[in-house]
Structure formats: structure tokens, C-alpha cells
Enzyme design. Structure first.
Site, short mmCIF file in Angstrom:
data_model
loop_
_atom_site.label_atom_id
_atom_site.label_comp_id
_atom_site.label_asym_id
_atom_site.label_seq_id
_atom_site.Cartn_x
_atom_site.Cartn_y
_atom_site.Cartn_z
N LYS A 134 37.88 39.12 35.90
CA LYS A 134 39.23 39.03 35.36
C LYS A 134 39.16 38.35 34.02
O LYS A 134 38.21 37.59 33.73
CB LYS A 134 40.15 38.24 36.30
N GLY A 173 44.30 46.76 32.27
CA GLY A 173 45.48 45.99 31.95
C GLY A 173 45.91 45.09 33.10
O GLY A 173 45.42 45.17 34.21
N ASP A 174 46.86 44.22 32.82
CA ASP A 174 47.49 43.35 33.81
C ASP A 174 48.80 42.90 33.17
O ASP A 174 49.28 43.57 32.23
CB ASP A 174 46.57 42.16 34.14
#
Length: 453
Positions: A134, A173-174
Site C-alpha cells: 500500500k 487507486g484508492d
């Protein structure tokens, strides 16, 4: 959460958690995520002493690599701004690191480590051969011009690119990173590497390497998982009231899929408050406000007759049959859970990463509410990212219907793996334990086979 908030663990894993608390004393979200997994896998280590002998738990809680860097950029007024960038590469034992990038002012090391740790097991559950990672930054894209966002993304990627690659680490993406940001990030990667490596970034536009359904996948997946849980009980979405928090990508497409399955989604929210629309959320209006205008949720109530806006408060006060928390971590507390239970909620499917606090999860489970943890329920996004990587590698394109069918099959497989693991270890119906165990077993077996790395 503080150290006193955590329940004691089995003797086989308590020392591992003690070490995490010592090494990461100011990282509450990371500690919370680790505690949940360790609580679930105690019985696994008892039945598989070879995992304990090889120090699997001790190794899995420590990232393989932690990258932090400065991101300088210039705003439209000519002022220098400096943000901090992160990439936590947690585990590559099953495949290249895989996980999104989050741009939000709340981002810090604890947030990124918790997300990366969750990603290990979520990605393992997909069966797609991807590791866990992440990344992100405390940069806030809200209120910034396209030019400012482009300059920030270019600066961010000018450092991060050297740690990425389709066989090394594949971001997506996030929160705060959508199609616009991914375009700028990928463009910078392509320029500095002199390679059009389509498979090193997922969530791309469909016109330049992106996969159909990737945009919808996380929201769709959370609904598909809930559908599987309901089916075990002989129930469906048809005619149900659905409560959804958030109004970003996950929330929008959870609302869409629930509607397609015959349900009536009635809520959406953002940081300013929430809207209730008893006639059912008008998806076209919601998308116009949030995706096109990038406005606040209050605008929905102003334009939709019969809808009402509640400033602040809790969206979980609204009576619903099914809840899909899709905003951010730790958004749903014990009081929220009790309100939902009191109003007769039947199932909760986490669309966001760890949106429910531990005591809320316990309340749902004690009340017999079907509960799907994020590492299982929201795995649809990364599963479809892996499908995008496959399409990029073979230079193929799949139709929307084909991609959705594959996503649905994967979510069914994740449900079965979680359900079966819970049955095998004597906690039937506990999807939290089942998902943690199923993901851990896949990662642990690979770590054992590959030696002390």
C-alpha cells in the site's frame, strides 16, 4: 485504540503482538489490523507447528520494505509545498506487490501499514498470484486544480518509480486517487522509464490499457459477497433497504449493484453529513455531484425532492436491512452497531478497509448479524486489478459482461474459502476468522516453501 483495548491472544501469538507494539508504539491502526489476524490464526499455528517453527507469524507482521520520501511541488500561486510519500511493500511471496495509493490528509505510516498488512490476506484470498502493499501521501486533492494535482503526481512518481514495475510492484487507486491521478502517475512513470509498461499500474482508463469493471469492482464485489452470505440463509437483496456510507467510487457502485439486485439503497454520505432518500438513491444525480462536479453531498438533497440532508450525525441511525460501510477505516463504532442491530439489520458487508471498530464487529456477531470483513468483501477491486494485469500481459480486452462474470466467480470463491475455513477451525459462520485463516494459510504455505527470505 490503546494497548489496554486489545484482548489477550493465544500464547502462540501474544509474543508476536508484543513485539509489534514495541516496534510500532504509535501506530494504532496497524496494531488493530495485526491483532485481528493474530487472534484468528492462533488455532492454525496449534495445528501446524511447522508454521510456528519457521517463524511465519513473526515474519509476516514485518514489512519486507518500507519506503518514505519527500514530495515537493509548486502550487498555482507559485508557493512551494512539501508532502510526505509512502510505499509499504509488505509481502511478495505470492507475486508482485499489489495495492493502491491513497492521497488524503489523514495518511500516515500507521494507516499505510495497516492497509498494506490487510492487503496481504485480501490479495491471497483472490487466488490471483499477487502480493500485498500500500502507499500514498498526506496530500489533499480536494480544492486543488488539475494543474496542481498533475504537478504533485509528477513529483510523487519521480521518486516512487524506481521501486515499481510489473514484476515488482503494481499500484492502483484508492481514496483520493482516481482516473485523473492514475493518468498523471502513469504518464510520469512512462516518461522517466522510457517504457510503456501497461501492467505496472491498474485502474487505468479503458482507452489506454484499463479493464472493464475495474472502476465498479470494489463496490460490486462487496455486494456480491453479501449476496453469497444471504444465499447461505436462503435470502436475497430483493426488496431490502440498503444503507451505504461514503459517496466515492466504492459507495457509488455498491449502490448501483444493490439496485440492480432489486434492493433500495437509501443513504450516502461524506465528511459533512449524510443524505437519506427513501425513494432510493438517484445514482445519476449522485454521480453528477460527486464524480463530475466534485461537490458535497448536501447538493444531492437540494436537487432531489423528498431527500433530506443530515449535517454530522451517523448515517447508521437510518433503519436498513443491509449495511455497506464504504467510507474509511474505523467509521462505524459500537453505538452505530447497536443502532443498526436495534433497527433489524440482517447483514453488514465492509466496502472500505476495516471500517468497523472491533467492538462493533463483536456486537454484530453476537447478535447473529451476517458480517463480511473488508479483506474478503472488498477484495473485488484488487481481484479485478489482477485481471487487468492479465489482459495487459496478453494484450487482450474483455467485454464488460465477461469481466463482471469473472469478478462474481472470484467473490464466490472468496466466500467459499472463508466459509470453509471457519467451518474447519470450529467457528462456523465467522467470516472474520475464516477470511483471516484462509488468506494466512495460502501465504504461510508459500513462505514455508521458499525458505527464510
Amino acid at each position: 485504540m490503546t494497548a489496554t483495548d486489545f484482548h489477550p491472544l493465544a500464547d502462540s501469538v501474544q509474543p508476536v503482538f508484543d513485539t509489534v507494539q514495541t516496534r510500532s508504539p504509535y501506530e494504532p491502526e496497524f496494531q488493530q489490523a495485526v491483532h485481528e489476524v493474530l487472534h484468528s490464526i492462533g488455532p492454525v499455528l496449534e495445528q501446524h507447528p511447522e508454521y510456528a517453527d519457521a517463524g511465519i507469524a513473526e515474519r509476516i507482521v514485518e514489512p519486507e520494505r518500507q519506503i518514505m520520501f519527500r514530495v515537493p511541488w509548486v502550487d498555482d500561486a507559485g508557493r512551494l509545498q512539501v508532502n510526505r510519500g509512502y510505499r509499504i511493500q509488505f509481502s511478495s511471496v505470492l507475486g508482485p506487490y499489489k495495492g493502491g495509493l491513497r492521497f488524503h490528509p489523514s495518511v500516515n505510516l500507521s494507516i499505510i501499514k495497516f492497509l498494506g498488512f490487510e492487503q496481504i490476506f485480501k490479495n491471497a484470498l483472490t487466488g490471483q498470484g499477487i502480493g500485498g502493499a500500500k502507499g500514498g501521501s498526506d496530500f489533499d486533492p480536494h480544492g486543488r486544480s488539475d494543474a496542481e494535482i498533475m504537478r504533485f503526481c509528477q513529483s510523487f512518481m519521480s521518486e516512487l518509480w524506481r521501486h515499481l514495475g510489473e514484476h515488482t510492484d503494481v499500484p492502483a487507486g484508492d481514496i483520493g486517487v482516481g482516473g485523473r491521478e492514475i493518468g498523471y502517475l502513469f504518464g510520469t512513470y512512462r516518461k522517466v522509464t522510457n517504457r510503456h509498461e501497461s501492467g505496472m499500474f491498474t485502474g487505468k482508463g479503458t482507452g489506454w490499457g484499463g479493464a472493464e469493471v475495474r472502476t465498479e469492482a470494489t463496490g460490486y464485489g462487496a455486494v456480491f459477497f453479501a449476496e453469497e452470505m444471504l444465499a447461505v440463509k436462503g435470502d436475497t437483496f430483493d426488496g431490502k433497504r440498503v444503507g451505504v456510507s461514503g459517496s466515492g467510487n466504492v459507495a457509488i457502485y455498491a449502490i448501483q449493484k444493490a439496485s440492480q439486485l432489486g434492493a433500495k439503497p437509501v443513504t450516502a454520505s461524506d465528511s459533512s453529513g449524510y443524505v437519506v432518500d427513501d425513494a432510493g438513491i438517484d445514482l445519476d444525480l449522485l454521480r453528477q455531484i460527486k464524480e463530475v462536479e466534485r461537490g458535497r453531498i448536501v447538493e444531492y438533497a437540494k436537487r432531489r425532492p423528498g431527500a433530506r440532508f443530515v449535517e454530522g450525525g451517523s448515517v447508521w441511525e437510518v433503519p436498513v436491512d443491509i449495511a455497506v460501510p464504504s467510507a474509511t477505516q474505523n467509521e462505524l463504532n459500537l453505538a452505530d452497531a447497536q443502532a443498526l442491530i436495534g433497527n433489524g439489520v440482517r447483514a453488514v458487508s465492509e466496502g472500505a478497509n476495516m471500517p468497523c471498530l472491533p467492538d462493533a464487529v463483536e456486537a454484530f456477531q453476537s447478535a447473529g448479524v451476517l458480517f463480511a470483513p473488508g479483506k474478503a468483501a472488498n477484495a473485488g477491486g484488487v481481484a479485478t486489478s489482477a485481471l487487468e494485469m492479465s489482459q495487459n500481459a496478453s494484450r487482450q480486452r474483455w467485454a464488460f459482461a465477461d469481466s463482471e462474470r469473472k469478478l462474481r466467480e472470484i467473490m464466490g470463491d472468496i466466500h467459499r474459502a472463508s466459509f470453509d475455513a471457519a467451518e474447519r477451525y470450529g467457528v462456523p459462520g465467522d467470516y472474520v476468522a475464516g477470511a483471516n485463516i484462509a488468506g494466512f494459510e495460502r501465504v504461510a504455505a508459500a513462505m514455508l516453501a521458499q525458505g527464510v527470505i
